[in-house]
Design a protein around this motif. Sequence first.
Motif, PDB file in Angstrom:
ATOM      1  N   SER A   5       0.830  -1.198   0.000  1.00 21.40           N
ATOM      2  CA  SER A   5       0.000   0.000   0.000  1.00 21.40           C
ATOM      3  C   SER A   5       0.871   1.258   0.000  1.00 21.40           C
ATOM      4  CB  SER A   5      -0.921   0.022   1.219  1.00 21.40           C
ATOM      5  OG  SER A   5      -0.181   0.290   2.389  1.00 21.40           O
ATOM      6  N   ALA A   6       0.267   2.369  -0.419  1.00 21.63           N
ATOM      7  CA  ALA A   6       0.976   3.658  -0.428  1.00 21.63           C
ATOM      8  C   ALA A   6       1.439   4.045   0.972  1.00 21.63           C
ATOM      9  CB  ALA A   6       0.074   4.737  -1.019  1.00 21.63           C
ATOM     10  N   ALA A   7       0.680   3.671   1.999  1.00 19.22           N
ATOM     11  CA  ALA A   7       1.047   3.992   3.382  1.00 19.22           C
ATOM     12  C   ALA A   7       2.262   3.187   3.857  1.00 19.22           C
ATOM     13  CB  ALA A   7      -0.136   3.744   4.306  1.00 19.22           C
ATOM     14  N   GLU A   8       2.488   2.010   3.285  1.00 20.09           N
ATOM     15  CA  GLU A   8       3.610   1.167   3.696  1.00 20.09           C
ATOM     16  C   GLU A   8       4.934   1.623   3.093  1.00 20.09           C
ATOM     17  OE1 GLU A   8       2.297  -3.332   4.110  1.00 20.09           O
ATOM     18  OE2 GLU A   8       1.368  -2.377   2.348  1.00 20.09           O
ATOM     19  N   ILE A   9       4.898   2.273   1.937  1.00 25.53           N
ATOM     20  CA  ILE A   9       6.125   2.612   1.209  1.00 25.53           C
ATOM     21  C   ILE A   9       7.068   3.497   2.022  1.00 25.53           C
ATOM     22  CG2 ILE A   9       7.007   3.865  -0.814  1.00 25.53           C
ATOM     23  CD1 ILE A   9       4.857   2.402  -2.435  1.00 25.53           C
ATOM     24  N   PRO A  10       6.627   4.603   2.634  1.00 26.13           N
ATOM     25  CA  PRO A  10       7.577   5.415   3.424  1.00 26.13           C
ATOM     26  C   PRO A  10       8.173   4.651   4.613  1.00 26.13           C
ATOM     27  CG  PRO A  10       5.537   6.628   3.044  1.00 26.13           C
ATOM     28  CD  PRO A  10       5.317   5.230   2.565  1.00 26.13           C
ATOM     29  N   ARG A  11       7.376   3.830   5.251  1.00 24.62           N
ATOM     30  CA  ARG A  11       7.878   3.043   6.388  1.00 24.62           C
ATOM     31  C   ARG A  11       8.911   2.027   5.918  1.00 24.62           C
ATOM     32  NH1 ARG A  11       3.406   0.010   8.354  1.00 24.62           N
ATOM     33  NH2 ARG A  11       4.728  -0.596  10.070  1.00 24.62           N
ATOM     34  N   LEU A  16      14.563   0.211   5.204  1.00 22.72           N
ATOM     35  CA  LEU A  16      15.624  -0.262   4.310  1.00 22.72           C
ATOM     36  C   LEU A  16      16.818   0.686   4.299  1.00 22.72           C
ATOM     37  CD1 LEU A  16      13.520  -1.639   1.325  1.00 22.72           C
ATOM     38  CD2 LEU A  16      14.858  -2.955   2.984  1.00 22.72           C
ATOM     39  N   ARG A  17      16.581   1.987   4.380  1.00 21.38           N
ATOM     40  CA  ARG A  17      17.685   2.945   4.464  1.00 21.38           C
ATOM     41  C   ARG A  17      18.538   2.670   5.692  1.00 21.38           C
ATOM     42  NH1 ARG A  17      15.014   8.840   2.912  1.00 21.38           N
ATOM     43  NH2 ARG A  17      15.085   8.527   0.649  1.00 21.38           N
ATOM     44  N   ARG A  18      17.866   2.414   6.813  1.00 28.62           N
ATOM     45  CA  ARG A  18      18.583   2.144   8.068  1.00 28.62           C
ATOM     46  C   ARG A  18      19.332   0.814   7.978  1.00 28.62           C
ATOM     47  NH1 ARG A  18      17.043  -0.942  11.933  1.00 28.62           N
ATOM     48  NH2 ARG A  18      14.858  -0.919  11.334  1.00 28.62           N
ATOM     49  N   LEU A  19      18.647  -0.236   7.532  1.00 29.23           N
ATOM     50  CA  LEU A  19      19.255  -1.564   7.472  1.00 29.23           C
ATOM     51  C   LEU A  19      20.424  -1.640   6.495  1.00 29.23           C
ATOM     52  CD1 LEU A  19      16.061  -3.812   7.503  1.00 29.23           C
ATOM     53  CD2 LEU A  19      17.825  -3.722   9.268  1.00 29.23           C
ATOM     54  N   LEU A  20      20.299  -0.977   5.352  1.00 31.53           N
ATOM     55  CA  LEU A  20      21.325  -1.059   4.316  1.00 31.53           C
ATOM     56  C   LEU A  20      22.318   0.094   4.357  1.00 31.53           C
ATOM     57  CD1 LEU A  20      19.034  -2.298   1.403  1.00 31.53           C
ATOM     58  CD2 LEU A  20      20.528  -3.660   2.900  1.00 31.53           C
ATOM     59  N   LEU A  35       2.038  -4.196 -10.643  1.00 33.70           N
ATOM     60  CA  LEU A  35       3.462  -4.223 -10.974  1.00 33.70           C
ATOM     61  C   LEU A  35       4.290  -4.265  -9.699  1.00 33.70           C
ATOM     62  CD1 LEU A  35       3.713  -1.664 -13.925  1.00 33.70           C
ATOM     63  CD2 LEU A  35       3.578  -4.146 -14.033  1.00 33.70           C
ATOM     64  N   THR A  36       5.548  -4.584  -9.836  1.00 36.69           N
ATOM     65  CA  THR A  36       6.452  -4.733  -8.703  1.00 36.69           C
ATOM     66  C   THR A  36       6.925  -3.379  -8.175  1.00 36.69           C
ATOM     67  OG1 THR A  36       7.233  -6.777  -9.715  1.00 36.69           O
ATOM     68  CG2 THR A  36       8.575  -5.876  -7.966  1.00 36.69           C
ATOM     69  N   VAL A  37       7.054  -3.289  -6.865  1.00 34.53           N
ATOM     70  CA  VAL A  37       7.641  -2.115  -6.218  1.00 34.53           C
ATOM     71  C   VAL A  37       9.154  -2.222  -6.404  1.00 34.53           C
ATOM     72  CG1 VAL A  37       8.035  -1.004  -3.999  1.00 34.53           C
ATOM     73  CG2 VAL A  37       5.774  -1.889  -4.554  1.00 34.53           C
ATOM     74  N   GLU A  38       9.787  -1.117  -6.839  1.00 32.42           N
ATOM     75  CA  GLU A  38      11.218  -1.126  -7.112  1.00 32.42           C
ATOM     76  C   GLU A  38      11.996  -0.390  -6.030  1.00 32.42           C
ATOM     77  OE1 GLU A  38      11.308  -1.377 -11.939  1.00 32.42           O
ATOM     78  OE2 GLU A  38      11.291   0.620 -11.039  1.00 32.42           O
ATOM     79  N   ILE A  39      13.239  -0.829  -5.826  1.00 33.66           N
ATOM     80  CA  ILE A  39      14.170  -0.183  -4.913  1.00 33.66           C
ATOM     81  C   ILE A  39      15.258   0.434  -5.773  1.00 33.66           C
ATOM     82  CG2 ILE A  39      15.803  -0.523  -3.036  1.00 33.66           C
ATOM     83  CD1 ILE A  39      14.211  -3.059  -2.339  1.00 33.66           C
ATOM     84  N   ALA A  40      15.557   1.702  -5.518  1.00 32.93           N
ATOM     85  CA  ALA A  40      16.589   2.398  -6.295  1.00 32.93           C
ATOM     86  C   ALA A  40      17.554   3.093  -5.353  1.00 32.93           C
ATOM     87  CB  ALA A  40      15.946   3.418  -7.231  1.00 32.93           C
ATOM     88  N   VAL A  41      18.783   3.298  -5.841  1.00 34.72           N
ATOM     89  CA  VAL A  41      19.785   4.081  -5.131  1.00 34.72           C
ATOM     90  C   VAL A  41      20.296   5.114  -6.126  1.00 34.72           C
ATOM     91  CG1 VAL A  41      22.029   4.091  -3.989  1.00 34.72           C
ATOM     92  CG2 VAL A  41      20.435   2.215  -3.576  1.00 34.72           C
ATOM     93  N   ALA A  42      20.176   6.379  -5.744  1.00 35.09           N
ATOM     94  CA  ALA A  42      20.592   7.496  -6.604  1.00 35.09           C
ATOM     95  C   ALA A  42      19.948   7.377  -7.983  1.00 35.09           C
ATOM     96  CB  ALA A  42      22.105   7.557  -6.698  1.00 35.09           C
ATOM     97  N   GLY A  43      18.693   6.949  -8.022  1.00 36.67           N
ATOM     98  CA  GLY A  43      17.942   6.874  -9.271  1.00 36.67           C
ATOM     99  C   GLY A  43      18.142   5.608 -10.076  1.00 36.67           C
TER     100      GLY A  43
END
Length: 74
Positions: A5-11, A16-20, A35-43
């Motif tokens: 959900s949109a509410a879960e994405i910021p959490r 993930l920022r903290r863990l990684l 569609l799949t939620v994507e993880i990006a670093v610096a775009g």
Amino acid sequence: MADISAAEIPRLQQSLRRLLGSPQLTVEPPARKGLTVEIAVAGEVIGTVCRDEDEGEVSYAVNLTVLEEDLPPA
């Protein structure tokens, strides 16, 4: 697998920022439902994340992709 959900994405992004250890990491919502939620670093997309719910327990599976061309020389 359930949609994230949109509410879960910021959490999820904060966790993930903290863990990684990457403040540049972003969790990108899908362009359209299903569609799949994507993880990006610096775009640059580095992987995907999926949500699973089993017996009331929610978990997130992260799949990181590393291309051979991005590895340092052997």
